[in-house]
Motif scaffolding. Structure first.
Motif, PDB file in Angstrom:
ATOM      1  N   GLU A   1       0.803  -1.215   0.000  1.00  0.00           N
ATOM      2  CA  GLU A   1       0.000   0.000   0.000  1.00  0.00           C
ATOM      3  C   GLU A   1       0.843   1.275   0.000  1.00  0.00           C
ATOM      4  OE1 GLU A   1      -3.409  -0.475   2.866  1.00  0.00           O
ATOM      5  OE2 GLU A   1      -2.495  -2.449   3.056  1.00  0.00           O
ATOM      6  N   TYR A   2       2.151   1.134   0.119  1.00  0.00           N
ATOM      7  CA  TYR A   2       3.032   2.305   0.172  1.00  0.00           C
ATOM      8  C   TYR A   2       3.984   2.405  -1.017  1.00  0.00           C
ATOM      9  CZ  TYR A   2       1.184   3.027   4.775  1.00  0.00           C
ATOM     10  OH  TYR A   2       0.317   3.280   5.803  1.00  0.00           O
ATOM     11  N   VAL A   3       4.002   1.402  -1.866  1.00  0.00           N
ATOM     12  CA  VAL A   3       4.890   1.431  -3.022  1.00  0.00           C
ATOM     13  C   VAL A   3       4.142   2.062  -4.193  1.00  0.00           C
ATOM     14  CG1 VAL A   3       6.341   0.104  -4.580  1.00  0.00           C
ATOM     15  CG2 VAL A   3       6.077  -0.619  -2.205  1.00  0.00           C
ATOM     16  N   LEU A   4       4.588   3.247  -4.606  1.00  0.00           N
ATOM     17  CA  LEU A   4       3.917   3.988  -5.672  1.00  0.00           C
ATOM     18  C   LEU A   4       4.530   3.726  -7.043  1.00  0.00           C
ATOM     19  CD1 LEU A   4       3.502   7.453  -3.903  1.00  0.00           C
ATOM     20  CD2 LEU A   4       1.886   5.547  -3.979  1.00  0.00           C
ATOM     21  N   GLY A   5       5.830   3.538  -7.077  1.00  0.00           N
ATOM     22  CA  GLY A   5       6.508   3.339  -8.347  1.00  0.00           C
ATOM     23  C   GLY A   5       7.814   2.597  -8.167  1.00  0.00           C
ATOM     24  N   LEU A   6       8.263   1.946  -9.228  1.00  0.00           N
ATOM     25  CA  LEU A   6       9.486   1.151  -9.171  1.00  0.00           C
ATOM     26  C   LEU A   6      10.296   1.319 -10.451  1.00  0.00           C
ATOM     27  CD1 LEU A   6       8.015  -2.240  -7.870  1.00  0.00           C
ATOM     28  CD2 LEU A   6       9.354  -0.622  -6.532  1.00  0.00           C
ATOM     29  N   ASP A   7      11.597   1.224 -10.313  1.00  0.00           N
ATOM     30  CA  ASP A   7      12.488   0.966 -11.439  1.00  0.00           C
ATOM     31  C   ASP A   7      12.951  -0.479 -11.290  1.00  0.00           C
ATOM     32  OD1 ASP A   7      12.183   3.512 -12.359  1.00  0.00           O
ATOM     33  OD2 ASP A   7      14.271   4.119 -12.094  1.00  0.00           O
ATOM     34  N   VAL A   8      12.762  -1.256 -12.339  1.00  0.00           N
ATOM     35  CA  VAL A   8      13.037  -2.688 -12.270  1.00  0.00           C
ATOM     36  C   VAL A   8      13.914  -3.091 -13.453  1.00  0.00           C
ATOM     37  CG1 VAL A   8      12.026  -5.001 -12.203  1.00  0.00           C
ATOM     38  CG2 VAL A   8      10.779  -3.067 -11.204  1.00  0.00           C
ATOM     39  N   VAL A   9      15.001  -3.790 -13.164  1.00  0.00           N
ATOM     40  CA  VAL A   9      15.825  -4.371 -14.219  1.00  0.00           C
ATOM     41  C   VAL A   9      15.257  -5.751 -14.532  1.00  0.00           C
ATOM     42  CG1 VAL A   9      18.106  -5.214 -14.866  1.00  0.00           C
ATOM     43  CG2 VAL A   9      17.890  -3.083 -13.567  1.00  0.00           C
ATOM     44  N   LEU A  10      14.874  -5.934 -15.789  1.00  0.00           N
ATOM     45  CA  LEU A  10      14.288  -7.201 -16.200  1.00  0.00           C
ATOM     46  C   LEU A  10      15.366  -8.251 -16.449  1.00  0.00           C
ATOM     47  CD1 LEU A  10      11.497  -5.884 -18.587  1.00  0.00           C
ATOM     48  CD2 LEU A  10      11.327  -6.462 -16.156  1.00  0.00           C
ATOM     49  N   ALA A  11      14.946  -9.470 -16.706  1.00  0.00           N
ATOM     50  CA  ALA A  11      15.887 -10.582 -16.834  1.00  0.00           C
ATOM     51  C   ALA A  11      16.910 -10.368 -17.948  1.00  0.00           C
ATOM     52  CB  ALA A  11      15.125 -11.882 -17.075  1.00  0.00           C
ATOM     53  N   ASP A  12      16.505  -9.686 -19.015  1.00  0.00           N
ATOM     54  CA  ASP A  12      17.425  -9.473 -20.136  1.00  0.00           C
ATOM     55  C   ASP A  12      18.216  -8.174 -20.021  1.00  0.00           C
ATOM     56  OD1 ASP A  12      15.471  -7.601 -20.612  1.00  0.00           O
ATOM     57  OD2 ASP A  12      14.789  -8.455 -22.519  1.00  0.00           O
ATOM     58  N   GLY A  13      18.074  -7.460 -18.889  1.00  0.00           N
ATOM     59  CA  GLY A  13      18.837  -6.240 -18.666  1.00  0.00           C
ATOM     60  C   GLY A  13      18.109  -4.964 -19.020  1.00  0.00           C
ATOM     61  N   ARG A  14      16.916  -5.063 -19.595  1.00  0.00           N
ATOM     62  CA  ARG A  14      16.154  -3.849 -19.866  1.00  0.00           C
ATOM     63  C   ARG A  14      15.691  -3.207 -18.558  1.00  0.00           C
ATOM     64  NH1 ARG A  14      11.298  -5.495 -23.390  1.00  0.00           N
ATOM     65  NH2 ARG A  14      11.540  -7.434 -22.174  1.00  0.00           N
ATOM     66  N   LEU A  15      15.534  -1.873 -18.591  1.00  0.00           N
ATOM     67  CA  LEU A  15      15.091  -1.135 -17.406  1.00  0.00           C
ATOM     68  C   LEU A  15      13.638  -0.731 -17.599  1.00  0.00           C
ATOM     69  CD1 LEU A  15      15.878   0.126 -14.672  1.00  0.00           C
ATOM     70  CD2 LEU A  15      16.497   2.208 -15.917  1.00  0.00           C
ATOM     71  N   LEU A  16      12.787  -1.156 -16.672  1.00  0.00           N
ATOM     72  CA  LEU A  16      11.357  -0.859 -16.716  1.00  0.00           C
ATOM     73  C   LEU A  16      11.006   0.076 -15.567  1.00  0.00           C
ATOM     74  CD1 LEU A  16       8.382  -1.507 -17.653  1.00  0.00           C
ATOM     75  CD2 LEU A  16       8.431  -3.378 -15.978  1.00  0.00           C
ATOM     76  N   SER A  17      10.272   1.147 -15.888  1.00  0.00           N
ATOM     77  CA  SER A  17       9.754   2.035 -14.847  1.00  0.00           C
ATOM     78  C   SER A  17       8.252   1.834 -14.742  1.00  0.00           C
ATOM     79  CB  SER A  17      10.056   3.502 -15.180  1.00  0.00           C
ATOM     80  OG  SER A  17      11.442   3.747 -15.106  1.00  0.00           O
ATOM     81  N   THR A  18       7.776   1.642 -13.520  1.00  0.00           N
ATOM     82  CA  THR A  18       6.348   1.434 -13.298  1.00  0.00           C
ATOM     83  C   THR A  18       5.818   2.475 -12.329  1.00  0.00           C
ATOM     84  OG1 THR A  18       6.430   0.042 -11.306  1.00  0.00           O
ATOM     85  CG2 THR A  18       6.855  -1.041 -13.433  1.00  0.00           C
TER      86      THR A  18
END
Length: 455
Positions: free
Chosen positions: A161-178
């Motif tokens: 309930e407190y996580v608003l957004g994330l930067d996530v490195v995917l398995a292939d090294g791409r960077l995803l922002s959510t």
């Protein structure tokens, strides 16, 4: 092995790549008993997002599994290594990048310790409410990975309930922002919630935007003694049914109470079969405590002791904090379960655990976030005794089966990890597992991220 290390060193400093077997072995597992663990090929401790991306690109190119880790305080085996894997420890990515008192958010790296964020937010008159019992050690990244809870969840909610957004490195090294950092936002699928609680199986969290709240006033607490867990559970139901909003509502069974008594000489009557602790951080906590005290008495409490001030409250709450250290003195090893049931079935859950302890001839103490129906049965056993070890595992499974029978879940806050993966299928059902496996296949088609966790 040589090619793996050479490729890693092309994008990560040598000081961040550990290969000494004695050192890497210390990163092999978290704190879960019975969860299998392998021997990692290498431990990498990146300091930057680009270094994490390089590790994942290397892992994908060489088809090497990767196990993400935080502080390894978990209790489900989700941070346990597999043979020949890269252990990716995020502990050195520990910067608080921003605290914004206007938007009431913090931007942090995954290795930030929960307590460090709470203290930093306090300097702005704010707080980060999720407070796992290991908050002085556990990291925000680990909290996000397991969907951690804590003592104050009954009023303030859990990590998700407190996580608003994330930067996530995917398995292939791409960077995803959510996600976002705004107060509102419903654009597209809620990918942020998808990653919270995914236990490192979908991507590597490298940055998080988390919500902060105004710091509450000091809380006042009371402790109520009951002659049975059934009576204590009835009091919990009464408190919630009447619309009270305690900042903490915790329960300890008689086994735990007696263990704490032996450890701290707190003078609790040996006849006490349950201890209920309630606290309020409202505008008039004394009035709230008085109302709850009346409900406890009506439910059968033999004694109710309210605190006069914050200092006395801390003394009362000390009993709950000593629960695990006290139970640790009863046996060489503990197996800590984490089963959450509807509040109305809390009494049935507690009574059922007593029956399970008798059936298997083991000591099982229960601490519970009672306001959430989240119980932590603690199985005490001697791992040197094969019979006790077998019965400990069987009793652990029996407790999870009981939770599902009562309409609950096999984990309220510790996660599935390796310890409960067989039980996840029982809870989700065939279609549920198929859908979740499909999601993982999209984000991690090679199955490199934390293999053996969840499924």
């Amino acid at each position: 092995m040589r090619e793996l290390i050479e490729r890693l060193l092309e994008g990560v400093p040598a000081a961040c790549v550990l290969t000494d077997p004695d050192v890497t072995a210390s990163y092999a597992r978290d704190q879960a008993a019975f969860a299998d663990a392998g021997a990692p090929a290498v431990v990498v401790l990146p300091r930057t997002v680009e270094q994490v991306r390089h590790v994942m690109r290397t892992a994908t190119a060489l088809r090497v599994p990767v196990v993400p880790q935080g502080a390894r305080t978990g209790l489900s085996g989700a941070a346990n290594a597999t043979d020949g894997c890269i252990v990716l420890s995020l502990a050195r990515m520990d910067r608080i990048l921003e605290i914004d008192p206007v938007d009431r958010v913090a931007v942090v790296e995954p290795g930030v310790v929960n307590a460090a964020l709470t203290r930093a937010a306090a300097g702005h008159g704010l707080t980060y409410p999720p407070d796992p019992s290991s908050w002085e050690e556990c990291t925000i990244g680990g909290n996000i990975g397991t969907g951690a809870g804590g003592l104050c969840c009954v009023k303030y909610g859990v990590t998700a309930e407190y996580v608003l957004g994330l930067d996530v490195v995917l398995a292939d090294g791409r960077l995803l922002s959510t996600g976002r950092r705004t107060a509102k936002g419903v654009a597209g699928y809620d990918l942020t919630r998808l990653f919270v609680g995914s236990e490192g199986t979908l991507g590597i969290v490298v940055k998080a935007v988390v919500a902060l709240r105004p710091a509450p006033p000091p809380q006042l607490a009371l402790v109520a003694e009951f002659p049975s867990t059934t009576a204590a559970a009835a009091a919990v139901c009464a408190v919630m049914e009447r619309g009270h909003a305690p900042s903490l509502l915790e329960l300890m069974d008689g086994t735990t109470v007696r263990a704490v008594n032996d450890l701290a000489r707190m003078g609790l009557p040996e006849s006490t079969e349950a201890l209920l602790l309630a606290a309020f951080d409202t505008a008039d906590p004394a009035a709230d405590l008085a109302a709850v005290a009346a409900l406890c008495t009506a439910a059968g409490a033999t004694e109710v002791v309210p605190a006069a001030d914050a200092a006395e409250s801390e003394l009362l709450l000390q009993a709950r904090r000593l629960s695990l250290p006290a139970l640790e003195r009863l046996a060489p090893s503990l197996l800590i379960d984490d089963v959450c049931v509807p509040r109305a079935r809390l009494g049935d859950m507690l009574d059922g655990v007593v029956a399970i302890a008798e059936k298997y001839g083991l000591t099982i103490g229960v601490c519970a976030h009672a306001g959430d129906g989240n119980t932590h049965p603690v199985v005490c056993f001697d791992p040197r005794d094969a019979g006790q070890t077998r019965r400990a595992r069987e009793s652990f499974d029996a407790i999870m089966a009981l939770g599902l029978e009562l309409g609950g879940t096999i984990t309220g806050e510790h996660g599935v990890g390796r310890l409960k993966r067989e039980w996840l299928a029982r809870e989700l059902g065939e279609t549920g597992v198929e859908v979740q496996r499909g999601i993982k296949a999209v984000l991690d088609p090679l199955g490199l991220l934390n293999p053996g966790t969840l499924f």
